[in-house]
Design a protein around this motif. Structure first.
Motif, PDB file in Angstrom:
ATOM      1  N   ARG A   1       0.851  -1.193   0.000  1.00  0.00           N
ATOM      2  CA  ARG A   1       0.000   0.000   0.000  1.00  0.00           C
ATOM      3  C   ARG A   1       0.889   1.247   0.000  1.00  0.00           C
ATOM      4  N   ILE A   2       0.332   2.331  -0.555  1.00  0.00           N
ATOM      5  CA  ILE A   2       1.010   3.620  -0.545  1.00  0.00           C
ATOM      6  C   ILE A   2       0.019   4.672  -0.070  1.00  0.00           C
ATOM      7  N   ARG A   3       0.456   5.509   0.842  1.00  0.00           N
ATOM      8  CA  ARG A   3      -0.386   6.621   1.293  1.00  0.00           C
ATOM      9  C   ARG A   3       0.060   7.879   0.566  1.00  0.00           C
ATOM     10  N   LEU A   4      -0.834   8.421  -0.239  1.00  0.00           N
ATOM     11  CA  LEU A   4      -0.542   9.597  -1.053  1.00  0.00           C
ATOM     12  C   LEU A   4      -1.330  10.792  -0.545  1.00  0.00           C
ATOM     13  N   TRP A   5      -0.787  11.987  -0.815  1.00  0.00           N
ATOM     14  CA  TRP A   5      -1.506  13.219  -0.515  1.00  0.00           C
ATOM     15  C   TRP A   5      -1.614  14.049  -1.770  1.00  0.00           C
ATOM     16  N   SER A   6      -2.779  14.604  -1.987  1.00  0.00           N
ATOM     17  CA  SER A   6      -2.972  15.571  -3.061  1.00  0.00           C
ATOM     18  C   SER A   6      -3.850  16.697  -2.527  1.00  0.00           C
ATOM     19  N   PRO A   7      -3.724  17.909  -3.087  1.00  0.00           N
ATOM     20  CA  PRO A   7      -4.549  19.018  -2.599  1.00  0.00           C
ATOM     21  C   PRO A   7      -6.043  18.745  -2.723  1.00  0.00           C
ATOM     22  N   GLY A   8      -6.433  17.978  -3.760  1.00  0.00           N
ATOM     23  CA  GLY A   8      -7.855  17.754  -3.978  1.00  0.00           C
ATOM     24  C   GLY A   8      -8.460  16.690  -3.088  1.00  0.00           C
ATOM     25  N   GLN A   9      -7.704  15.637  -2.754  1.00  0.00           N
ATOM     26  CA  GLN A   9      -8.255  14.516  -2.001  1.00  0.00           C
ATOM     27  C   GLN A   9      -7.645  14.312  -0.637  1.00  0.00           C
TER      28      GLN A   9
ATOM     29  N   ILE B   1      -4.825   9.632   1.193  1.00  0.00           N
ATOM     30  CA  ILE B   1      -5.565   8.414   0.871  1.00  0.00           C
ATOM     31  C   ILE B   1      -4.594   7.250   0.761  1.00  0.00           C
ATOM     32  N   TRP B   2      -5.059   6.068   1.144  1.00  0.00           N
ATOM     33  CA  TRP B   2      -4.288   4.841   0.959  1.00  0.00           C
ATOM     34  C   TRP B   2      -4.694   4.202  -0.368  1.00  0.00           C
ATOM     35  N   LEU B   3      -3.715   3.767  -1.151  1.00  0.00           N
ATOM     36  CA  LEU B   3      -3.967   3.021  -2.370  1.00  0.00           C
ATOM     37  C   LEU B   3      -3.295   1.656  -2.257  1.00  0.00           C
ATOM     38  N   ASP B   4      -4.047   0.592  -2.569  1.00  0.00           N
ATOM     39  CA  ASP B   4      -3.461  -0.738  -2.625  1.00  0.00           C
ATOM     40  C   ASP B   4      -2.591  -0.874  -3.868  1.00  0.00           C
TER      41      ASP B   4
ATOM     42  N   PHE C   1       5.907   5.247 -11.665  1.00  0.00           N
ATOM     43  CA  PHE C   1       4.808   5.003 -10.738  1.00  0.00           C
ATOM     44  C   PHE C   1       3.772   6.105 -10.916  1.00  0.00           C
ATOM     45  N   ALA C   2       2.507   5.715 -10.873  1.00  0.00           N
ATOM     46  CA  ALA C   2       1.409   6.684 -10.873  1.00  0.00           C
ATOM     47  C   ALA C   2       0.173   5.991 -10.320  1.00  0.00           C
ATOM     48  N   PRO C   3      -0.685   6.717  -9.604  1.00  0.00           N
ATOM     49  CA  PRO C   3      -1.963   6.127  -9.200  1.00  0.00           C
ATOM     50  C   PRO C   3      -2.856   5.938 -10.420  1.00  0.00           C
ATOM     51  N   LYS C   4      -3.574   4.823 -10.460  1.00  0.00           N
ATOM     52  CA  LYS C   4      -4.445   4.567 -11.605  1.00  0.00           C
ATOM     53  C   LYS C   4      -5.603   5.558 -11.651  1.00  0.00           C
ATOM     54  N   GLN C   5      -6.137   5.902 -10.488  1.00  0.00           N
ATOM     55  CA  GLN C   5      -7.211   6.883 -10.462  1.00  0.00           C
ATOM     56  C   GLN C   5      -6.622   8.278 -10.587  1.00  0.00           C
ATOM     57  N   GLY C   6      -7.306   9.135 -11.312  1.00  0.00           N
ATOM     58  CA  GLY C   6      -6.750  10.466 -11.555  1.00  0.00           C
ATOM     59  C   GLY C   6      -6.884  11.367 -10.347  1.00  0.00           C
ATOM     60  N   ILE C   7      -5.821  11.528  -9.601  1.00  0.00           N
ATOM     61  CA  ILE C   7      -5.877  12.419  -8.432  1.00  0.00           C
ATOM     62  C   ILE C   7      -4.975  13.632  -8.615  1.00  0.00           C
TER      63      ILE C   7
ATOM     64  N   LYS D   1      -1.542  15.952  -9.252  1.00  0.00           N
ATOM     65  CA  LYS D   1      -0.216  15.965  -8.631  1.00  0.00           C
ATOM     66  C   LYS D   1      -0.338  15.521  -7.186  1.00  0.00           C
ATOM     67  N   CYS D   2       0.585  14.646  -6.767  1.00  0.00           N
ATOM     68  CA  CYS D   2       0.507  14.108  -5.420  1.00  0.00           C
ATOM     69  C   CYS D   2       1.908  13.836  -4.900  1.00  0.00           C
ATOM     70  N   LEU D   3       1.993  13.606  -3.612  1.00  0.00           N
ATOM     71  CA  LEU D   3       3.265  13.220  -3.000  1.00  0.00           C
ATOM     72  C   LEU D   3       3.067  11.971  -2.172  1.00  0.00           C
ATOM     73  N   VAL D   4       4.150  11.209  -2.054  1.00  0.00           N
ATOM     74  CA  VAL D   4       4.135   9.994  -1.237  1.00  0.00           C
ATOM     75  C   VAL D   4       4.323  10.388   0.220  1.00  0.00           C
ATOM     76  N   TRP D   5       3.441   9.895   1.084  1.00  0.00           N
ATOM     77  CA  TRP D   5       3.513  10.222   2.508  1.00  0.00           C
ATOM     78  C   TRP D   5       4.019   9.030   3.327  1.00  0.00           C
ATOM     79  N   GLN D   6       3.473   7.850   3.073  1.00  0.00           N
ATOM     80  CA  GLN D   6       3.898   6.634   3.758  1.00  0.00           C
ATOM     81  C   GLN D   6       3.838   5.454   2.790  1.00  0.00           C
ATOM     82  N   VAL D   7       4.576   4.415   3.126  1.00  0.00           N
ATOM     83  CA  VAL D   7       4.635   3.219   2.289  1.00  0.00           C
ATOM     84  C   VAL D   7       4.551   1.989   3.188  1.00  0.00           C
ATOM     85  N   GLU D   8       3.832   0.968   2.724  1.00  0.00           N
ATOM     86  CA  GLU D   8       3.844  -0.323   3.393  1.00  0.00           C
ATOM     87  C   GLU D   8       4.453  -1.354   2.454  1.00  0.00           C
ATOM     88  N   LEU D   9       5.382  -2.133   2.981  1.00  0.00           N
ATOM     89  CA  LEU D   9       6.131  -3.119   2.207  1.00  0.00           C
ATOM     90  C   LEU D   9       5.956  -4.500   2.823  1.00  0.00           C
TER      91      LEU D   9
END
Length: 293
Positions: A144-152, A155-158, A169-175, A177-185
């Protein structure tokens, strides 16, 4: 805590190539509460925003740049989240240095990251570039990746909600410009000595074939499908070629190194010379892997 602003930050001090001019401002984000303020800043600011990370894959032009650098400075410490059979889910902040995560995993006896040994930069940057080496890519490990964007917001993405590719790398859903906040490995329980040996072996191989201690931004060009950009550049006569204070490494032709107070202007010219040499000899157009701001 509120955002920290640094005016006129030097790119040469913030990139591994030690090249480049100055941005207009650097914005440092430390807490989740700062993200609302960051959104307000981005909505009203006309400067180009760029999440800089550790600056290990960047070439910044000389001079004054219309950039607002965004630096995530979350508390990085890796933490165990969940155990699934012999696998362990590990969470860490985007600002965690990749080398620090590897060291933590080695001491904890967790396997999976060994192929990434010797890659500089942050965990967030490694996800954003889908960093890889010796058959391992970040996409192999991310759950999982936790992303931040001004609009949303946050959010966590699987994994299956993300589009991974070669240094992509890019989120499939159009969100936007975003930044990576946290990552789960997802890592595997192993033996600390075995993990350390695999990491040391990979580092020794990398040190023998790449200028790992030089002022460099890593590979300049992406490998064309089924081929090595380094070999193509070597056979095109670019290994060791120098312009001013920068040059293609005489250890690995796909590494541009700052040898002696180089300039970004010289680096950009040399990159184009390398691209043209390969195009002329092999009729292959190389795409840059290094991000040119």
């Amino acid at each position: 805590m509120s955002l920290e602003f640094i005016t006129n930050p030097s790119l040469s001090e913030r990139t591994s190539l030690k090249l480049g001019g100055n941005a207009e401002v650097e914005v440092i984000v430390r807490e989740k509460q700062d993200l609302d303020e960051l959104g307000d800043f981005l909505m009203t600011e006309t400067l180009r925003p760029f999440v800089i990370g550790e600056g290990t894959n960047l070439l910044a032009p000389d001079g004054q740049l219309d950039l607002a650098l965004i630096r995530v400075a979350t508390p990085p410490g890796p933490q165990r989240v969940e155990k699934i059979n012999d696998a362990l889910i590990v969470r860490c902040g985007a600002s965690q240095r990749l080398s620090g995560l590897l060291g933590w995993a080695q001491m904890a006896g967790l396997s999976g990251l060994e192929g990434l040994t010797g890659i500089p930069g942050s965990v967030g940057g490694s996800v954003a570039m889908n960093a890889g080496s010796y058959g391992t890519e970040m996409s192999n490990l991310v759950t999982r990746i936790r992303l931040w964007s001004p609009g949303q917001g946050l959010i966590w993405l699987d994994h299956d909600q993300c589009d991974f590719g070669y240094r992509h790398f890019a989120p499939k859903q159009g969100i936007g410009k975003c930044l990576v906040w946290q990552v789960e490995l997802k890592l595997t329980e192993s033996n600390p000595k075995a993990v350390r040996k695999a990491m040391q072996d990979n580092y020794n191989k990398k040190k023998a074939t790449q200028p790992v201690t030089a002022r460099s931004a890593g590979c300049v060009f992406k490998n064309p499908e089924g081929q090595s950009a380094g070999i193509l550049l070597d056979q095109a006569g670019m290994k060791g070629v120098r312009l001013g204070g920068v040059g293609f490494s005489d250890i690995h032709a796909n590494f541009l190194v700052n040898l002696d107070n180089g300039t970004s202007a010289d680096a950009l010219v040399l990159i184009e010379q390398g691209r043209e040499a390969v195009k002329e000899k092999f009729d292959i157009t190389l795409d840059t892997e290094v991000i040119i701001l």
